[in-house]
Motif scaffolding. Sequence first.
Motif, PDB file in Angstrom:
ATOM      1  N   ASP A 209       0.836  -1.183   0.000  1.00 30.80           N
ATOM      2  CA  ASP A 209       0.000   0.000   0.000  1.00 30.80           C
ATOM      3  C   ASP A 209       0.880   1.246   0.000  1.00 30.80           C
ATOM      4  O   ASP A 209       1.841   1.348   0.785  1.00 30.80           O
ATOM      5  N   ALA A 210       0.559   2.187  -0.872  1.00 32.34           N
ATOM      6  CA  ALA A 210       1.339   3.430  -0.928  1.00 32.34           C
ATOM      7  C   ALA A 210       1.079   4.244   0.330  1.00 32.34           C
ATOM      8  O   ALA A 210      -0.064   4.376   0.777  1.00 32.34           O
ATOM      9  N   PRO A 211       2.104   4.826   0.938  1.00 30.21           N
ATOM     10  CA  PRO A 211       1.894   5.620   2.169  1.00 30.21           C
ATOM     11  C   PRO A 211       1.235   6.956   1.845  1.00 30.21           C
ATOM     12  O   PRO A 211       1.430   7.527   0.773  1.00 30.21           O
ATOM     13  N   TRP A 212       0.433   7.442   2.794  1.00 29.94           N
ATOM     14  CA  TRP A 212      -0.044   8.809   2.667  1.00 29.94           C
ATOM     15  C   TRP A 212       1.117   9.764   2.923  1.00 29.94           C
ATOM     16  O   TRP A 212       2.135   9.388   3.513  1.00 29.94           O
ATOM     17  N   VAL A 213       0.970  11.024   2.501  1.00 26.62           N
ATOM     18  CA  VAL A 213       2.070  11.987   2.562  1.00 26.62           C
ATOM     19  C   VAL A 213       1.565  13.319   3.114  1.00 26.62           C
ATOM     20  O   VAL A 213       0.507  13.804   2.717  1.00 26.62           O
ATOM     21  N   ILE A 214       2.317  13.879   4.056  1.00 20.55           N
ATOM     22  CA  ILE A 214       2.122  15.268   4.494  1.00 20.55           C
ATOM     23  C   ILE A 214       3.371  16.049   4.108  1.00 20.55           C
ATOM     24  O   ILE A 214       4.484  15.692   4.514  1.00 20.55           O
ATOM     25  N   LEU A 215       3.204  17.087   3.328  1.00 17.56           N
ATOM     26  CA  LEU A 215       4.321  17.935   2.921  1.00 17.56           C
ATOM     27  C   LEU A 215       4.335  19.189   3.783  1.00 17.56           C
ATOM     28  O   LEU A 215       3.371  19.963   3.800  1.00 17.56           O
ATOM     29  N   GLY A 216       5.419  19.407   4.509  1.00 18.41           N
ATOM     30  CA  GLY A 216       5.581  20.634   5.277  1.00 18.41           C
ATOM     31  C   GLY A 216       6.039  21.758   4.366  1.00 18.41           C
ATOM     32  O   GLY A 216       7.130  21.694   3.793  1.00 18.41           O
ATOM     33  N   SER A 217       5.207  22.783   4.208  1.00 15.58           N
ATOM     34  CA  SER A 217       5.518  23.882   3.306  1.00 15.58           C
ATOM     35  C   SER A 217       5.481  25.200   4.069  1.00 15.58           C
ATOM     36  O   SER A 217       5.419  25.226   5.306  1.00 15.58           O
ATOM     37  N   GLN A 261      -7.918   6.809 -13.974  1.00 18.88           N
ATOM     38  CA  GLN A 261      -8.997   6.431 -13.074  1.00 18.88           C
ATOM     39  C   GLN A 261      -9.629   5.091 -13.431  1.00 18.88           C
ATOM     40  O   GLN A 261     -10.785   4.834 -13.130  1.00 18.88           O
ATOM     41  N   GLU A 262      -8.857   4.244 -14.087  1.00 18.80           N
ATOM     42  CA  GLU A 262      -9.390   2.929 -14.421  1.00 18.80           C
ATOM     43  C   GLU A 262      -9.699   2.138 -13.158  1.00 18.80           C
ATOM     44  O   GLU A 262     -10.687   1.416 -13.083  1.00 18.80           O
ATOM     45  N   GLU A 263      -8.814   2.258 -12.160  1.00 19.42           N
ATOM     46  CA  GLU A 263      -9.005   1.576 -10.888  1.00 19.42           C
ATOM     47  C   GLU A 263      -8.680   2.560  -9.767  1.00 19.42           C
ATOM     48  O   GLU A 263      -7.928   3.510  -9.966  1.00 19.42           O
ATOM     49  N   PRO A 264      -9.226   2.339  -8.576  1.00 23.91           N
ATOM     50  CA  PRO A 264      -8.884   3.219  -7.448  1.00 23.91           C
ATOM     51  C   PRO A 264      -7.387   3.237  -7.204  1.00 23.91           C
ATOM     52  O   PRO A 264      -6.728   2.198  -7.248  1.00 23.91           O
ATOM     53  N   SER A 265      -6.829   4.407  -6.960  1.00 22.03           N
ATOM     54  CA  SER A 265      -5.375   4.524  -6.843  1.00 22.03           C
ATOM     55  C   SER A 265      -4.894   4.576  -5.401  1.00 22.03           C
ATOM     56  O   SER A 265      -3.808   4.108  -5.093  1.00 22.03           O
ATOM     57  N   GLY A 266      -5.653   5.194  -4.501  1.00 17.77           N
ATOM     58  CA  GLY A 266      -5.232   5.244  -3.103  1.00 17.77           C
ATOM     59  C   GLY A 266      -4.190   6.276  -2.800  1.00 17.77           C
ATOM     60  O   GLY A 266      -3.398   6.098  -1.869  1.00 17.77           O
ATOM     61  N   LEU A 267      -4.144   7.375  -3.557  1.00 18.29           N
ATOM     62  CA  LEU A 267      -3.195   8.447  -3.286  1.00 18.29           C
ATOM     63  C   LEU A 267      -3.823   9.433  -2.299  1.00 18.29           C
ATOM     64  O   LEU A 267      -4.903   9.970  -2.538  1.00 18.29           O
ATOM     65  N   HIS A 268      -3.137   9.667  -1.165  1.00 12.38           N
ATOM     66  CA  HIS A 268      -3.657  10.544  -0.119  1.00 12.38           C
ATOM     67  C   HIS A 268      -2.534  11.478   0.340  1.00 12.38           C
ATOM     68  O   HIS A 268      -1.443  11.016   0.677  1.00 12.38           O
ATOM     69  N   ILE A 329      -2.580  13.972  10.307  1.00 12.57           N
ATOM     70  CA  ILE A 329      -2.239  12.539  10.308  1.00 12.57           C
ATOM     71  C   ILE A 329      -3.486  11.704  10.538  1.00 12.57           C
ATOM     72  O   ILE A 329      -3.703  10.674   9.872  1.00 12.57           O
ATOM     73  N   THR A 330      -4.334  12.124  11.458  1.00 11.23           N
ATOM     74  CA  THR A 330      -5.575  11.389  11.728  1.00 11.23           C
ATOM     75  C   THR A 330      -6.476  11.368  10.499  1.00 11.23           C
ATOM     76  O   THR A 330      -7.054  10.335  10.149  1.00 11.23           O
ATOM     77  N   GLU A 331      -6.608  12.506   9.830  1.00  9.65           N
ATOM     78  CA  GLU A 331      -7.449  12.590   8.640  1.00  9.65           C
ATOM     79  C   GLU A 331      -6.949  11.682   7.531  1.00  9.65           C
ATOM     80  O   GLU A 331      -7.724  10.959   6.887  1.00  9.65           O
ATOM     81  N   LEU A 332      -5.641  11.669   7.288  1.00 10.53           N
ATOM     82  CA  LEU A 332      -5.091  10.811   6.239  1.00 10.53           C
ATOM     83  C   LEU A 332      -5.206   9.340   6.610  1.00 10.53           C
ATOM     84  O   LEU A 332      -5.372   8.485   5.741  1.00 10.53           O
ATOM     85  N   GLY A 333      -5.116   9.034   7.911  1.00  9.09           N
ATOM     86  CA  GLY A 333      -5.314   7.651   8.338  1.00  9.09           C
ATOM     87  C   GLY A 333      -6.713   7.167   8.029  1.00  9.09           C
ATOM     88  O   GLY A 333      -6.912   6.014   7.621  1.00  9.09           O
ATOM     89  N   ASP A 339     -10.164   3.047  -0.806  1.00  2.09           N
ATOM     90  CA  ASP A 339      -9.410   3.289  -2.039  1.00  2.09           C
ATOM     91  C   ASP A 339     -10.059   4.346  -2.919  1.00  2.09           C
ATOM     92  O   ASP A 339      -9.697   4.502  -4.079  1.00  2.09           O
ATOM     93  N   ASP A 340     -11.046   5.039  -2.407  1.00  5.43           N
ATOM     94  CA  ASP A 340     -11.698   6.060  -3.213  1.00  5.43           C
ATOM     95  C   ASP A 340     -10.731   7.216  -3.471  1.00  5.43           C
ATOM     96  O   ASP A 340      -9.991   7.623  -2.568  1.00  5.43           O
ATOM     97  N   PRO A 341     -10.729   7.737  -4.682  1.00  5.99           N
ATOM     98  CA  PRO A 341      -9.834   8.872  -4.976  1.00  5.99           C
ATOM     99  C   PRO A 341     -10.169  10.066  -4.095  1.00  5.99           C
ATOM    100  O   PRO A 341     -11.327  10.377  -3.843  1.00  5.99           O
ATOM    101  N   ASN A 342      -9.141  10.734  -3.615  1.00  4.16           N
ATOM    102  CA  ASN A 342      -9.325  11.904  -2.764  1.00  4.16           C
ATOM    103  C   ASN A 342      -8.633  13.098  -3.397  1.00  4.16           C
ATOM    104  O   ASN A 342      -7.593  12.970  -4.057  1.00  4.16           O
ATOM    105  N   GLU A 343      -9.207  14.265  -3.177  1.00  2.51           N
ATOM    106  CA  GLU A 343      -8.585  15.484  -3.667  1.00  2.51           C
ATOM    107  C   GLU A 343      -7.441  15.899  -2.745  1.00  2.51           C
ATOM    108  O   GLU A 343      -7.460  15.640  -1.547  1.00  2.51           O
ATOM    109  N   LEU A 344      -6.453  16.554  -3.335  1.00  2.00           N
ATOM    110  CA  LEU A 344      -5.340  17.075  -2.560  1.00  2.00           C
ATOM    111  C   LEU A 344      -5.813  18.264  -1.731  1.00  2.00           C
ATOM    112  O   LEU A 344      -6.416  19.198  -2.254  1.00  2.00           O
ATOM    113  N   GLU A 345      -5.549  18.242  -0.445  1.00  5.02           N
ATOM    114  CA  GLU A 345      -5.922  19.331   0.440  1.00  5.02           C
ATOM    115  C   GLU A 345      -4.688  20.162   0.798  1.00  5.02           C
ATOM    116  O   GLU A 345      -3.621  19.620   1.073  1.00  5.02           O
TER     117      GLU A 345
END
Length: 633
Positions: A209-217, A261-268, A329-333, A339-345
């Motif tokens: 499973d691909a890890p979720w990512v938080i970018l500190g900007s 979007q052929e299949e759910p990607s799971g990018l968060h 972190i809680t939200e991304l968890g 596996d539903d696609p999510n928008e980048l926040e």
Amino acid sequence: MIPIHNLIASLRKPRFLAVILLIPLFVTLLYRRTTYQDSIARPRVQGNGTTQGGSWAALVGLSDSGDGEAKSSWGKGVGDWLNWNKDAKKKKAILITGGAGQLGQAIIPKLIDEYNIHIFDIAPRPSTMSKSVTYHRGSFSPSDTFHSLLSSTPFAGVVHLAGISLDAWCSSKEEECLEVNAGSTELLMDYVTEQLQRTRKGSSWEAKDAPWVILGSSMEVFGDEGSDEESERKPTTALGRTKLAAEKVIEDAFEWQSSNQEEPSGLHAIIARFSQVYGYSQESWIPEAFIPSLLFNSLTSLPIQYSSNTLSPDLVYVTDAVDGMLKAITELGKQSTNDDPNELESVNFVTESRRSTQDIVELVRTETHSMSPVRDIGDHHTPQAPKYSAARALEVLGWKPKISLPSGLGLAVTQLSEEIATYSRKYLHDHCAPSLDFQLPQDQTVTEFVEDERNRDLTKLDGCTVNMGFDHDGWLHHVKCEDGKHCTADGQKVPTLNWNQSVFIVRKVMESQPKDRTVRVVFEEEKGMGYLGIGEKNGKEVGLELFKDANGEAQIQFDVEVKGNASYLRLLIPDAQEQLHAVANTTDDSTWFSLEPTMRWTQPHFDLRMTVLCCPSEGDWPLLLDDCESLKL
């Protein structure tokens, strides 16, 4: 017993052969399912500076001790593999890049009970970091090191804080800053998209499973005009441009997701922007940053310099910043459980309130009761800037700041004061002679004090420039001869200068006989106003005055003696068996002086300190060592 020929005959049957072949296949599938779903069932083994993983390690139950040493607990791995240890607490693994930095060290204590924390940082492991944290020291170049780490452990998420966060560091080397801030983000997202592609292709043997990512900007991406998450990003600084490039790497990954979007990607992922975070522990803060330097200089009465031409900052207290990261972190968890696609926040962790630099300086000086001289190198014109907005942080994460600026600065001052006091107590206990204020523990005793040889030859003071301060109940009161005649020692300061004591040149009396730790001198006022000497007596009290004639009858010669185990001094009247003693006046903030005998039963008063400036000479200058620096307790 079954005859051998019957067993051989059974092996020729297809159904029997199928059962035999299915056994190792079933065991293999069970093992891979356990190791990938349980983040702690696949231990790490340190080797050649990188982190490796292997099936043998899982079988024997190797675990990383946290200090780079792998320790074995035979049987535990097998028990986990067969799912015998059902009661064992299973914790997911999180990687924090740049975890040795300010924000990383502040977040770790809040996550350590719930997650297995891994740190990737180029800096050495901080001594205060918990031993339960797995520390990987390395850099993003070459990229193989970071990629190997990501591949070795099934991380649930990555908090990407590694990078350069001060514009002062970026402005002169923007290309290097871009490589760090944006290049490291590219490496991370390359791995994430690679895992997503493997999942889509159905490569179950290699995919995780691909890890979720938080970018500190940084809020620097908006420049001088942006205010909320929807504002156009027009950075005007090197830091803002490089942070924007890192954000675009994340955005490109989501564009790739939307086009496949052929299949759910799971990018968060979430982009977390900060303005200026303050209130960190002194052990992890960046001294060059504005608030740390302001707090330290205010507490130590050092000069404060700022520019009123800078934009008014939006300051977030560290506990509010940490709370925002925990909510992200809680939200991304939660998102990663489907596996539903999510928008980048993109969220802004800001207070929505700006204060001018001058106001911040005055708040800190008031809180610390500082007498630091202040200098504004600007033209007293503070540029106008829109207030930042944290609307999306409230809407998406339910986050809003709780600590106001005055309260946060008060907390920061208290914390730094306590840290300075702790350091000072430890230093005094470790290096200095015991006193009423700093007594030795009951199990320790002092056997001897070794005299410091550097203070033995005080003849080196000849020609040195000095100023003098006398002890006043633990405080130093500097000698001032402001009217050109009478010299006093009091606690009055000139706020704009904070340096108003008189300066003297030490002149050695040539006909005197040299003694260890003692020298006979006269003190000549630097501007030629006269020589320091004993003035009129009023009972036991005597005054200090400046005398024009060096050859007159006034008492201007003194024997300066240094204490054997420190740089404390006393002034003796030559050939008179008397010493000058500073006494604190109980009615005001002044210090008065008396002459006391130097008999055996009289306590010596080493109540004088000097700050010296001497010409270069062979060996060490006297009186320039730390108090009790060379003592052996």
